[in-house]
Design an enzyme around this catalytic site. Structure first.
Site, PDB file in Angstrom:
ATOM      1  N   ASP A 228       0.930  -1.210  -0.045  1.00  0.00           N
ATOM      2  CA  ASP A 228       0.019  -0.021   0.011  1.00  0.00           C
ATOM      3  C   ASP A 228       0.920   1.182   0.004  1.00  0.00           C
ATOM      4  OD1 ASP A 228      -3.195   0.455   1.625  1.00  0.00           O
ATOM      5  OD2 ASP A 228      -2.000   1.691   0.145  1.00  0.00           O
TER       6      ASP A 228
HETATM    7  C1  GLC Z   1      -4.251   4.303  -0.131  1.00  0.00           C
HETATM    8  C2  GLC Z   1      -5.088   3.304   0.100  1.00  0.00           C
HETATM    9  C3  GLC Z   1      -5.250   1.927  -1.195  1.00  0.00           C
HETATM   10  C4  GLC Z   1      -4.849   2.802  -2.282  1.00  0.00           C
HETATM   11  C5  GLC Z   1      -3.634   3.516  -2.215  1.00  0.00           C
HETATM   12  C6  GLC Z   1      -3.126   4.490  -3.462  1.00  0.00           C
HETATM   13  O1  GLC Z   1      -3.635   4.747   1.261  1.00  0.00           O
HETATM   14  O2  GLC Z   1      -5.283   2.462   1.087  1.00  0.00           O
HETATM   15  O3  GLC Z   1      -6.456   1.545  -1.063  1.00  0.00           O
HETATM   16  O4  GLC Z   1      -5.107   1.975  -3.376  1.00  0.00           O
HETATM   17  O5  GLC Z   1      -3.358   4.180  -1.127  1.00  0.00           O
HETATM   18  O6  GLC Z   1      -4.216   5.503  -3.396  1.00  0.00           O
END
Ligand code: GLC
Length: 672
Positions: A219
């Protein structure tokens, strides 16, 4: 393979293992043009193109898709929004998000599917297939045990092995059958170790046991130690990290990371890049995409209460009130949020849509904002306007719910009741008019106890995306019968939920309820609920009969039953198959969902429905043996219209030789 590791230097291979240095967070490394440039983007309900926000379709939220219980629509959902990714030259969608709905307070429940892993997994599996059949990759997320937003970057989900196996992994197991190109690891820790470097879950379970051979991506900013995360096969750190290269290079030079490990991850990155270069072709026109969105929105609307058949709207003076009648909430907030907004010219479209369908039968008019004015929640109560106007109406439809500030990423709800002014609007209106319908525009369970007995109709619409008004008008006027059912229990109050208000203390969140969460919890505690998992009404009426359970293998059974539509309305019915282990040497839930079907049945028609059960339908995870285990004995097969509306039951007896009561000796994985 078109792209070969042999053509890359060690430096280029290491650069591949984090995002490309750019002003955007969404680009993979291309080794100075040696490789194609690959873009990724959110989100689950439609492409979030920050540069062209108005060009992309805003689909209903995941909660609505799950409430359809329709795996064909899950496929159509992914297949449809993939076209926006193709048109905007984005190769990977950072979705679906499938974390289990452990608490209705979780801010991201609108973008997750269910409290039940079997339902969540099958919806996600078909969503992924729909996307990837269009040549666009997906990212199954967030692996794992990220079940609320509070302190998500630092808190450890403390969970026992059996609960992880039976509740928090199966949705991933099922969804992995669709072979997502990537899996995204979560921010949180699990039992004291960060997900991004959790060897047991990421390498031993996800890769070695479940067989995932795609790219494991972090993430965003979830990596704590790049070398340790690479060691457990986290291939890609996103977004670009200025320290990643040096961390990996020094770990390589110290011998902690081997060239084989670098090559293995860089090799998976090349495979991913190659996949993204497949032939792609836009499949749907913009109009068709909108129609697909509307179809999904309609089927995900849940009719919770319909006293005196107050719905569908029949005519007379129909007053709509509440800010969301004009300014519905299209989605929750955060990386799954929708850019779609109500334009001033569009604000009364719900009225015209309903008026058109009722034609001269009815007069539809607006009765005021209730607690909100012009979509800005100013809390100066306007309910007086509403209930004065309601006095002379034949039917009042009040729109209430949560906004993007309430249900979003990075924050959890603090309550599950509506805002006090919205409750006041309902209560005051119900004093002057007995024919009130409440439409709930929220992403997760709402405590309705203060007003549920004062109104005749309740519709849970979730967040329906940009075809909200058409879909709502279709259902409220009976153009189509509602066919959605809840994928999450609606409790009587927050205190009845397994975790209550507890989000942990910021460093540890103990999942004390274990496997008894969601409907498993309410069954175990014999608690009444407001509306049970799997509940949803129809304008039609269905009768269930003729349950047969036929043994087709050692632990395989074919379940058939009939459903007759005994009304004069064509409609779809969601039937659910639960399994109960009557006697066990371990504690087990009263019932567990192991099959479901959504079937269109014409008025007066009867259909036979089939579901197949296998080893995993009966087994629990034995931590004593580290295997899935079926204990010989009696099992009940329960077929119901909801988890608390069981219509049919058959008993079977399983008698296996001892050595066959466990998952295969060679450790071969048994699919769910
Ligand atoms: C965010 C989310 C994830 C998302 C990523 C990119 O923090 O937790 O679900 O796809 O970052 O935005």
């Amino acid at each position: 393979m078109k792209y070969d590791l042999k053509n890359l230097t060690l430096e280029e291979k290491i650069n591949l293992l984090t995002g490309k240095y750019s002003k955007e967070d969404w680009i993979l490394e291309d080794c100075n043009g040696k490789l194609p440039s690959v873009s990724v983007a959110d989100g689950p309900h439609g492409l979030r193109d920050y540069h062209k926000p108005d060009e992309c379709l805003s689909m209903p939220s995941a909660v609505v898709l799950a409430n359809t219980w329709n795996t064909e629509l899950a496929y159509l959902f992914g297949n449809t929004i993939a076209d926006d990714y193709i048109e905007h030259d984005v190769q990977i969608n950072l979705a679906p998000a499938i974390n289990i709905k452990r608490t209705p307070l979780c801010g991201r429940n609108f973008e997750y599917y269910s409290e039940d892993p079997f339902l969540a997994g099958h919806i996600a599996k078909n969503y992924i297939l729909g996307f990837q059949d269009q040549g666009i990759g997906t990212s199954l997320k967030h692996f794992c045990l990220n079940n609320n937003e509070y302190e998500r970057n630092y808190q450890s989900s403390e969970v026992d092995e059996r609960t992880i196996r039976e509740i928090y992994l199966p949705a991933f197991e099922i969804a992995l059958q669709a072979k997502p190109w990537t899996v995204m690891c979560a921010y949180n820790l699990i039992n004291g170790i960060y997900a991004s470097e959790h060897k047991k879950l990421m390498k031993d379970v996800l890769r070695d046991e479940f067989g995932f051979d795609g790219v494991l991506v972090s993430d965003w900013h979830a990596v704590c130690d790049r070398a340790r995360s690479l060691k457990v096969k986290l291939d890609l750190e996103m977004p670009y990290s200025p320290t990643a290269y040096d961390e990996i290079m020094s770990a390589y030079k110290s011998g902690y990371i081997t060239i084989e490990e670098i090559d293995e991850s860089a090799g998976r990155m090349l495979e991913l890049i190659e996949k993204t270069q497949c032939e792609k072709k836009v499949k749907y026109s913009k109009e068709q995409r909108l129609e697909n969105a509307r179809k999904i929105a309609r089927e995900g609307i849940v009719l919770l209460k319909n006293e005196d058949n107050i719905l569908p709207l029949k005519g007379g003076k129909i007053m709509l009130a509440g800010a969301m009648a004009r300014y519905p909430i299209y989605s929750g907030g955060g990386s799954a949020g929708s850019f779609y907004k109500t334009s001033p010219s569009d604000r009364d479209r719900l009225f015209t849509e309903i008026q058109q369908r009722l034609s001269e039968e009815g007069t539809v008019y607006y009765g005021g904002d209730g607690a909100w004015t012009d979509n800005i929640r100013n809390y100066t109560s306007h309910s007086k306007v509403v209930y004065k106007n309601a006095y002379s109406a034949d039917t009042v439809v009040l729109f209430v719910g949560d906004g993007m500030e309430d249900e979003r990423e990075n924050a959890d709800r603090t309550k599950i009741k509506l805002h006090v002014q919205q409750e006041k609007m309902i209560l005051e209106t119900a004093k002057v008019n007995k024919n009130v319908v409440v439409v709930v525009n929220a992403g997760s369970a709402i405590d309705m106890s203060a007003w549920i007995d004062k109104v005749k109709g309740v519709v849970f619409m979730g967040y329906l995306g940009q075809t909200t008004k058409e879909a709502l008008a279709d259902i409220l006027t009976g153009m189509e019968s509602p066919s959605g059912k809840l994928s999450e229990t609606f409790p009587l109050c927050l205190e009845d939920t397994p975790s209550g208000k507890n989000f942990g203390n910021g460093s540890v969140n103990r999942y004390e309820e274990g496997i008894f969460m969601g409907y498993r919890h309410y069954d175990e505690k014999e608690l009444d609920v407001l509306y049970p998992f799997g509940h949803g009404l129809s304008y039609a009426k269905f009768e269930y009969s003729d349950l047969k359970v036929e043994k087709t293998g050692k632990t395989d059974y074919k379940v058939t039953y009939k459903i007759k539509n005994v009304s004069d309305v064509d409609a779809k019915e969601i039937s659910q198959v639960y399994v109960r282990d009557v006697f066990s040497n371990v504690s087990r839930p009263q019932k567990e969902l192991k099959g479901f079907n959504k079937t269109f049945i014409k008025a007066g028609e009867e259909k036979e429905i089939e579901t197949n059960l296998n080893f995993r339908s009966f087994a629990f995870y034995s931590v004593a043996l580290n295997k899935w285990h079926i204990e010989n004995g009696d099992f009940e097969i329960l077929v119901g219209a909801s988890s608390r509306d069981i219509r049919l039951m058959e008993k079977i007896k399983i008698e296996l030789p001892w050595e066959e009561q466990f998952s295969l000796e060679d450790g071969k994985y048994i699919t769910i």
